[in-house]
Structure formats: structure tokens, C-alpha cells
Scaffold this active site. Structure first.
Site, PDB file in Angstrom:
ATOM      1  CG  ASP A   1      -2.278   0.465   1.000  1.00 57.32           C
ATOM      2  OD1 ASP A   1      -2.407   1.564   0.439  1.00 57.32           O
ATOM      3  OD2 ASP A   1      -3.236  -0.236   1.361  1.00 57.32           O
TER       4      ASP A   1
ATOM      5  CG  ASP B   1      -4.573   5.710   0.831  1.00 57.40           C
ATOM      6  OD1 ASP B   1      -5.454   4.873   1.020  1.00 57.40           O
ATOM      7  OD2 ASP B   1      -4.498   6.787   1.456  1.00 57.40           O
TER       8      ASP B   1
ATOM      9  CD  GLU C   1      -8.860   4.500  -1.644  1.00 59.01           C
ATOM     10  OE1 GLU C   1      -9.753   4.146  -0.876  1.00 59.01           O
ATOM     11  OE2 GLU C   1      -7.856   5.134  -1.248  1.00 59.01           O
TER      12      GLU C   1
ATOM     13  CG  HIS D   1      -8.998  -1.221   4.603  1.00 54.49           C
ATOM     14  ND1 HIS D   1      -8.785  -1.302   3.237  1.00 54.49           N
ATOM     15  CD2 HIS D   1      -8.599   0.016   4.962  1.00 54.49           C
ATOM     16  CE1 HIS D   1      -8.274  -0.169   2.812  1.00 54.49           C
ATOM     17  NE2 HIS D   1      -8.145   0.658   3.833  1.00 54.49           N
ATOM     18  CG  ASP D   2     -11.351   2.180   3.673  1.00 51.55           C
ATOM     19  OD1 ASP D   2     -10.824   2.162   4.804  1.00 51.55           O
ATOM     20  OD2 ASP D   2     -10.751   2.567   2.644  1.00 51.55           O
TER      21      ASP D   2
HETATM   22  C1  GLC Z   1      -8.006   5.314   1.897  1.00 52.00           C
HETATM   23  C2  GLC Z   1      -7.819   4.139   2.829  1.00 52.00           C
HETATM   24  C3  GLC Z   1      -8.441   4.483   4.150  1.00 52.00           C
HETATM   25  C4  GLC Z   1      -7.743   5.693   4.724  1.00 52.00           C
HETATM   26  C5  GLC Z   1      -7.778   6.858   3.735  1.00 52.00           C
HETATM   27  C6  GLC Z   1      -6.805   7.933   4.120  1.00 52.00           C
HETATM   28  O1  GLC Z   1      -9.333   5.524   1.586  1.00 52.00           O
HETATM   29  O2  GLC Z   1      -8.329   2.983   2.244  1.00 52.00           O
HETATM   30  O3  GLC Z   1      -8.408   3.402   5.042  1.00 52.00           O
HETATM   31  O4  GLC Z   1      -8.332   6.070   5.917  1.00 52.00           O
HETATM   32  O5  GLC Z   1      -7.423   6.465   2.444  1.00 52.00           O
HETATM   33  O6  GLC Z   1      -5.488   7.491   3.940  1.00 52.00           O
END
Ligand code: GLC
Ligand code: MG
Length: 548
Positions: free
Chosen positions: A98, A200, A255, A317-318
Site C-alpha cells: 500500500d 491510496d 484508489e 477494510h473501509d
Molecule cells: C483510503 C484508505 C483508508 C484511509 C484513507 C486515508 O481511503 O483505504 O483506510 O483512511 O485512504 O489514507
């Protein structure tokens, strides 16, 4: 080619703190992952994405990095990491890290230096601005709620930008040195044998201007039009791809927060191998727990038709667990869990699976404020408290947007500790209520389990070029039924999904002889109607041809 590997095999996501705990401190670790490589390999996993394992104060569970070059001691050592990469390689499993570079942790030495010495070069690694007349520099909001600006302690009128928590200051991507630092980080990990990166919130790294945001969409932070999917962001990704990823045959997965399907496609032109958007996770479900089948279908179709290599995911995980979100809990939920896995294996693009999805884990029955570890849930509980929202409603809302439900320990067996941690030890977050019935050991023994089915579905995809690489076209069907054709080098597959918990009529198929390759319900004599959540994949010959 690298994109082909992702498309064929898909990606399995591990949330390290909750995967497997080897030393009994209640927190998952690298040695724990190592001990489960054979399990992962037996599932057919070949690409493994690890949520962040770097040194971090864990205020946002590792998405707040304080040292990009070291392993968080709760997870182990650099030596453990090297062993993991080596052992994974033996099983043809590649490790994807990540990469969190929209922001660092406020504990990162760069940021600490920037605070201590306003004249140091590190000030320009971040985004500091003055506010006028006691006001903040602009009206932008953080994705975690509240203003995106935090006043610097001891420097009245000076603020720094954080699009997430105030412990996560945003990096300044206008600064060439920041680019060079990130490039160094990528090379460092690729030297260690890492295959690539899941980047991310990469759609937000480049802020074009700092004017007030005008658009106010409830699903987006204020200011989004100045920092989401900007030209500068595309340029940075193109450069990283050209200078680091391409020469080393790696992969970049993005993402993309706040990006629609059309914008997403632009990221696939010499930038990312695959990506995920967010529409699929919250379409028309602001306060509803479950996404309606027809809304689910519409978003799926749109992203499949407009994005050439979408990352298809239903859990991470979100998010809340997919059973309960896309599928109704109750009598048909096991069929539903299998249907969702079939769907991921049948769609065009890259399938993403999240730990525990193969067991049909579901959200906790109850998770109190005290049992939560998530920064978002905590923030919302506090905020709603301020507005005197009654506790029941407050917890409901905070939990709906909170992210604890997918972050529980993975159950491997039925013994004390569920094979996640040592017997008698307490896990960092409580076990799922279903751990006794839905764990790896139970699933392995039961040929009708979701786990056994997952193996079949994934191996079908992986052994079939049509499902891995074919084009997709959708055929007319009920608004809660999905029917599509995958085609590749003259071969065809038809996939059929009842997204609802009601019986449905079988829609009409294209002509040709059909062979059933996979079904999530026991073979039945009459196949003229679809059971709740039924799904099927067929091989279908061209009429008048014998090719299979
Ligand atoms: C992404 C991650 C999340 C995190 C956010 C800020 O969305 O998946 O878990 O809190 O970024 O880094
Ligand atoms: Mg441990």
C-alpha cells in the site's frame, strides 16, 4: 502483460493487523501471514496486497506513515518481510504494498521538521497557508469531516492542509523534491522484490488551486473540483509509470476517490494498471444498510461498459461486509455470498477479494463506541454528541460511516483464539459473532461451504481466457437480474445472476448449445426459474459451430 496477470488471477487483500497473529500479542503480524501462505496458495491466490505495514502511530491504522523505509514493529522486522517475499515467490505469489503518499503521518520527521523550523525546506513538502482576518485559508472540508485546515500550534493564523485526519498532513506535489522522495520509496521496495503498489486516494494528490470550493455534493468534500483528478495528478502518474514501474515490470493500482467512470478511464492511459472507484460502495444508500439490487446493477453495468480494466471489489477494510450490504441477511445469505463471488470471477477487469470474504463473514451484531478503533467512527460520535443527537441514532450513524466492521480478526479454526491468535489471548479487536460457524477449518471440511465454492469459482476464472480477458456485453433482462456475455477469440461464456432475494424468470439467452460450468445452487431438474441469488456461468457455442 502485467495487467494480464492481475486480470487472470485477481488480487487478495490482507489487513495485516487482523489476519494472523503469530506471537500472541493479539495483533496480526508478518510471521502470521507467512504461516498462512499455503492456505492462500490453496485458494489460488497469486497477487497479495497488504494494507500498510510501515512504521506508523496507527491513528488511521497505518494510513498515516511515519517512516516509509521501516516495518512497524507490531508486524515484525525487515527480515520477516524479506522471508515473506521469498516464500511467497516460491508459491508464485507476488506482494503488492500500500502506498500512502497523499499525506504522511504528522509524526513523520519531515512534518516535525516543518513545524519546528518554518524556514526549513520541509515546510514546502507540505501545504502551509495563512488565513486572513482569523479565517481559514479556504472553505475546503476533510473527507473525515470538519475543515481541511488545522492551525499550527504557536503560529496563530498559519494553517496546514489535511484532506483526511489532522494527523495526516497533505504532501505538496508541486514540489519536485516530494516527487523524488516518492520515487525513491518505490524503488526501495521494488528492490526488495515487491511487485507494485496500491496507491491510496491517488486521485487527490495534486491541488491545482486553493480557491474556495463551490460545488456541494454530500458525497464529496468541499473543494473537490480543485483537487480531484487534476491534470497534474495524471502527469505525476505517467511519470512514475515511465520512470519506475514500467522498466521494472511492476503494477500500479489506484484508489480513485470522488471519480466517476468516465474520469476513471483516463487513469488507464499509461498510468494505472487497474483502479477502484467508490460508486459501487455507496450508490443511493446514504442511510440504507443495503444497496438495492437495481441500483447495484446500474452501477455495475456503467463501470463495466466505460472502464476497460476496472478493479471489481465488493469488500475492503473501509467498507461493510458484502453480505448484508449487497445481499440480504437470512435464509438465502449463503447463496448470496456465493453469487457475489461468482460475479467478481465473471466480470471484466481485475477481481479483488478481501480477507474473510471467502468465509462470508458478516458485520458484528453489535459494536459499541468503546469497542471501536476507527478514527472516522470516533470523529462522528464526538460530532453528533456535540449536536445532542440521541445515543441510539448517534451510534447508528457513526457505525454506518465508521469502518470497524470489516476489520475484525480472521477466524481460521474453532478453538480458543480461532486460530487467529494463541489460545487465551485477547485480539486487538473483538472476534466476529459468526467465527465459530464460519471459519477456515469448518469451510475446508464442508464441500457446500462458501470457501469450497470460492476455490471452484476462482479456478474457473483463472483457467479460462474468456473470463479472464474477454470483452463484455450486457443482454436485456429484469432490472434485478444481470445477464452478460463474455467473448474472446471466438469463444463465448454467458453469465446469469439473480441479484434479488426473490424468484425470477430466466431471461432469454443467445442461441447456441449451452454447457453449465458453474452454479451456486445444487443442480436442479427444472432450470426454468432463478432461485434467490442464483448465479450460473455457461459455455455457449456459436450456433452451427463446434468450437468450445
Ligand atoms: C483510503 C484508505 C483508508 C484511509 C484513507 C486515508 O481511503 O483505504 O483506510 O483512511 O485512504 O489514507
Ligand atoms: Mg502479533
Amino acid at each position: 502483460m502485467e495487467q494480464d496477470r492481475l486480470r487472470r488471477y485477481g488480487v487478495y487483500q490482507i489487513y495485516p493487523i487482523s489476519f494472523c497473529d503469530s506471537d500472541g500479542d493479539g495483533k496480526g503480524d508478518l510471521k502470521g501471514i507467512l504461516s498462512k501462505l499455503d492456505y492462500l496458495s490453496s485458494l489460488g491466490i497469486h497477487n497479495l496486497w497488504l494494507s500498510p505495514i510501515y512504521v506508523s502511530p496507527m491513528r488511521d491504522m497505518g494510513y498515516d506513515i511515519a517512516d516509509y523505509y521501516a516495518i512497524n514493529p507490531i508486524f515484525g522486522t525487515m527480515e520477516d518481510f524479506a522471508t515473506l517475499v521469498k516464500e511467497a515467490e516460491k508459491r508464485d505469489i507476488k506482494i503488492i504494498m500500500d502506498l500512502v503518499v497523499n499525506h504522511t503521518s504528522s509524526d513523520h520527521p519531515w512534518f516535525q521538521e516543518a513545524l519546528k523550523a518554518p524556514d526549513s525546506k520541509y515546510r514546502d513538502y507540505y501545504i502551509f497557508r495563512k488565513g486572513e482576518n482569523g479565517k481559514r485559508p479556504n472553505n475546503w472540508t476533510s473527507s473525515f469531516g470538519g475543515s481541511a485546515w488545522e492551525e499550527v500550534e504557536g503560529e496563530k493564523g498559519t494553517y496546514y492542509l489535511h484532506l483526511y485526519g489532522k494527523e495526516q498532513p497533505d504532501l505538496n506535489w508541486h514540489n519536485e523534491e516530494v516527487y523524488q522522495e516518492v520515487k525513491k520509496i518505490l524503488n526501495f521496495w521494488m528492490d526488495k522484490g515487491v511487485y507494485g503498489f496500491r496507491c491510496d486516494v491517488i486521485s487527490e494528490i495534486y491541488k491545482t488551486s486553493f480557491e474556495d470550493g463551490k460545488k456541494r455534493k454530500i458525497s464529496e468534500p468541499v473543494g473537490a473540483e480543485h483537487f480531484i483528478a487534476q491534470k497534474g495528478c495524471h502527469q505525476i502518474l505517467k511519470r512514475l509509470r515511465k520512470e519506475v514501474i514500467q522498466p521494472r515490470h511492476g503494477v500500479l493500482i489506484g484508489e480513485l476517490y470522488g471519480v466517476d467512470d468516465k474520469q476513471a478511464q483516463e487513469f488507464l492511459d499509461g498510468e494505472l494498471d487497474t483502479l477502484f472507484g467508490f460508486e459501487i460502495t455507496h450508490t443511493k444508500s446514504l442511510l440504507r444498510q443495503r444497496i438495492r439490487p437495481k441500483d447495484f446493477k446500474n452501477v455495475l453495468v456503467k463501470w463495466q461498459e466505460n472502464v476497460s480494466c476496472n478493479g471489481n471489489y465488493l469488500e475492503n477494510h473501509d467498507q461493510h461486509r458484502s453480505v448484508g450490504k449487497y445481499v440480504k441477511r437470512g435464509r438465502d445469505e449463503i447463496a448470496g455470498a456465493k453469487m457475489l463471488l461468482t460475479l467478481l470471477c465473471a466480470l471484466k477487469g481485475v477481481p479483488f477479494f478481501y480477507q474473510g470474504q471467502e468465509l462470508a463473514l458478516v458485520d458484528y451484531n453489535h459494536l459499541s463506541e468503546e469497542e471501536s478503533h476507527d478514527i472516522v467512527r470516533k470523529f462522528l460520535e464526538e460530532l453528533l454528541k456535540k449536536y445532542a443527537v440521541p445515543p441510539f441514532l448517534r451510534h447508528f450513524i457513526a457505525r454506518k460511516f465508521g469502518r470497524d466492521d470489516a476489520r475484525g480478526p480472521m477466524p481460521f479454526s474453532s478453538i480458543d483464539g480461532f486460530g487467529f491468535t494463541l489460545p487465551g489471548r485477547k485480539p486487538w479487536q473483538k472476534f466476529y459473532d459468526v467465527s465459530k460457524e464460519r471459519n477456515v477449518e469448518r469451510g475446508e471440511k464442508d464441500p457446500s461451504s462458501v470457501l469450497s465454492y470460492f476455490r471452484k469459482a476462482l479456478s474457473l476464472r483463472q483457467s479460462d481466457d474468456v473470463l479472464s480477458f474477454g470483452e463484455i456485453s450486457f443482454l436485456p433482462s429484469d432490472r434485478e437480474v444481470l445477464l452478460f456475455l463474455r467473448t474472446y477469440q471466438g469463444k463465448r461464456r454467458v453469465a446469469l445472476f439473480n441479484l434479488s432475494d426473490k424468484r425470477k424468470e430466466v431471461p432469454s439467452f443467445p442461441e447456441g448449445k449451452k454447457d453449465l460450468l458453474l452454479s451456486n445452487v445444487y443442480p436442479r431438474k427444472k432450470e426454468d426459474s432463478l432461485l434467490p441469488y442464483e448465479s450460473r456461468i455457461y459455455r455457449i457455442d456459436e450456433p452451427f459451430s463446434k468450437n468450445g
